[in-house]
Design an enzyme around this catalytic site. Structure first.
Site, PDB file in Angstrom:
ATOM      1  N   SER A  57      78.462  -6.970  33.200  1.00 29.89           N
ATOM      2  CA  SER A  57      79.620  -7.754  32.706  1.00 29.89           C
ATOM      3  C   SER A  57      79.955  -7.254  31.274  1.00 29.89           C
ATOM      4  CB  SER A  57      78.985  -9.230  32.615  1.00 29.89           C
ATOM      5  OG  SER A  57      78.381  -9.538  34.089  1.00 29.89           O
TER       6      SER A  57
HETATM    7  N1  SAH Z   1      73.858  -9.811  35.405  1.00 30.87           N
HETATM    8  C1  SAH Z   1      74.237  -8.740  35.457  1.00 30.87           C
HETATM    9  C2  SAH Z   1      75.640  -8.378  36.312  1.00 30.87           C
HETATM   10  C3  SAH Z   1      75.854  -8.954  37.631  1.00 30.87           C
HETATM   11  S1  SAH Z   1      77.080  -8.568  38.425  1.00 30.87           S
HETATM   12  C4  SAH Z   1      74.205  -7.702  34.504  1.00 30.87           C
HETATM   13  O1  SAH Z   1      73.602  -7.958  33.320  1.00 30.87           O
HETATM   14  O2  SAH Z   1      74.156  -6.178  34.536  1.00 30.87           O
HETATM   15  C5  SAH Z   1      76.588  -9.470  39.715  1.00 30.87           C
HETATM   16  C6  SAH Z   1      75.319  -9.228  40.732  1.00 30.87           C
HETATM   17  O3  SAH Z   1      75.154 -10.259  41.555  1.00 30.87           O
HETATM   18  C7  SAH Z   1      75.684  -7.995  41.343  1.00 30.87           C
HETATM   19  O4  SAH Z   1      74.494  -7.110  41.079  1.00 30.87           O
HETATM   20  C8  SAH Z   1      75.568  -8.175  42.964  1.00 30.87           C
HETATM   21  O5  SAH Z   1      74.891  -7.291  43.749  1.00 30.87           O
HETATM   22  C9  SAH Z   1      74.704  -9.487  42.706  1.00 30.87           C
HETATM   23  N2  SAH Z   1      75.071 -10.539  43.833  1.00 30.87           N
HETATM   24  C10 SAH Z   1      75.989 -11.042  44.712  1.00 30.87           C
HETATM   25  N3  SAH Z   1      75.746 -11.970  45.532  1.00 30.87           N
HETATM   26  C11 SAH Z   1      74.404 -12.054  45.334  1.00 30.87           C
HETATM   27  C12 SAH Z   1      73.401 -12.932  46.184  1.00 30.87           C
HETATM   28  N4  SAH Z   1      73.674 -13.779  47.103  1.00 30.87           N
HETATM   29  N5  SAH Z   1      72.145 -12.991  45.937  1.00 30.87           N
HETATM   30  C13 SAH Z   1      71.780 -12.050  44.828  1.00 30.87           C
HETATM   31  N6  SAH Z   1      72.617 -11.415  44.212  1.00 30.87           N
HETATM   32  C14 SAH Z   1      73.601 -11.196  44.421  1.00 30.87           C
END
Ligand code: SAH
Length: 204
Positions: A57
């Protein structure tokens, strides 16, 4: 751009106001959490592509969400969407002897996050491969919950796993989301703050 320049931008735009969050961001270099080929862009205030079409992010958004969550030392926190592990690392620094549980659905990202956290010697983060919409009932309740992917509505399982008095933050909406901060009170779930205009990858 370097870390100091990024911190200045976030302060000047009002996205970084809490010195504890600043100190946590300084302790977990973002270039440790981006792929090798993009390390030269790690301190731009932009999201960066990881793998599996996911992103780390934007720094100012990570800062705002962390500030709104109002973390205290020793708390137990659930994060949904580990991605690179950068947000988890920031939460981990702030809770100190508390603990972060973070759920990721892509195994490649879960291993990437694990490796990134190990390199910095961060031990109070546990990464779980699975569907974050279900939360982590065996470890509940959580003092704080952060969802880092866009959801149409906050999954009920996550609200159920929030402790009384606890806070949950999530980007809610379809194309463009609102950041929403909720508190669980004896009378039910109360919205504390909300702000329009954020774009996250979807919670799947
Ligand atoms: N917090 C992260 C950025 C997250 S981007 C950082 O600091 O880098 C959002 C993430 O949510 C992605 O990696 C995606 O694969 C995950 N995601 C999406 N749907 C999900 C679900 N149902 N359960 C677990 N992870 C999920």
């Amino acid at each position: 751009m370097d870390l100091d320049a990024l911190i200045d931008i976030m302060k000047n735009t009002g996205f970084l106001t809490d010195s504890r969050v600043e100190s946590a961001i300084r302790k977990v270099p973002r270039d440790n959490f981006v792929p090798d080929s993009l390390k030269n862009r790690a301190y731009e205030n932009e999201p960066i592509h990881l793998m599996e079409k996911q992103t780390i992010s934007q720094p100012s958004v990570v800062s705002r969400m962390t500030e709104w969550l109002d973390l205290k030392e020793g708390q137990k926190v659930l994060e949904i969407g580990s991605g690179s592990g950068w947000q988890s690392a920031i939460l981990a620094k702030i809770v100190g002897n508390g603990k972060i549980f973070t759920v990721e659905r892509h195994s490649k990202l879960a291993s990437f996050a694990k490796k990134n956290l190990e390199k910095l010697g961060i031990k109070n983060v546990k990464i779980i491969l699975g569907d974050g919409r279900l939360g982590l009932p065996t470890e509940s309740p959580f003092d704080r919950i952060m969802i880092t992917a866009a959801c149409r509505e906050v999954p009920q399982a996550l609200l159920d796993q929030l402790s009384l008095g606890g806070l949950l933050i999530a980007p809610v909406g379809e194309d463009i989301q609102s950041l929403i901060l909720l508190r669980k009170t004896p009378e039910g779930i109360v919205e504390i703050k909300s702000q329009k205009g954020y774009v996250f990858v979807p919670l799947v």
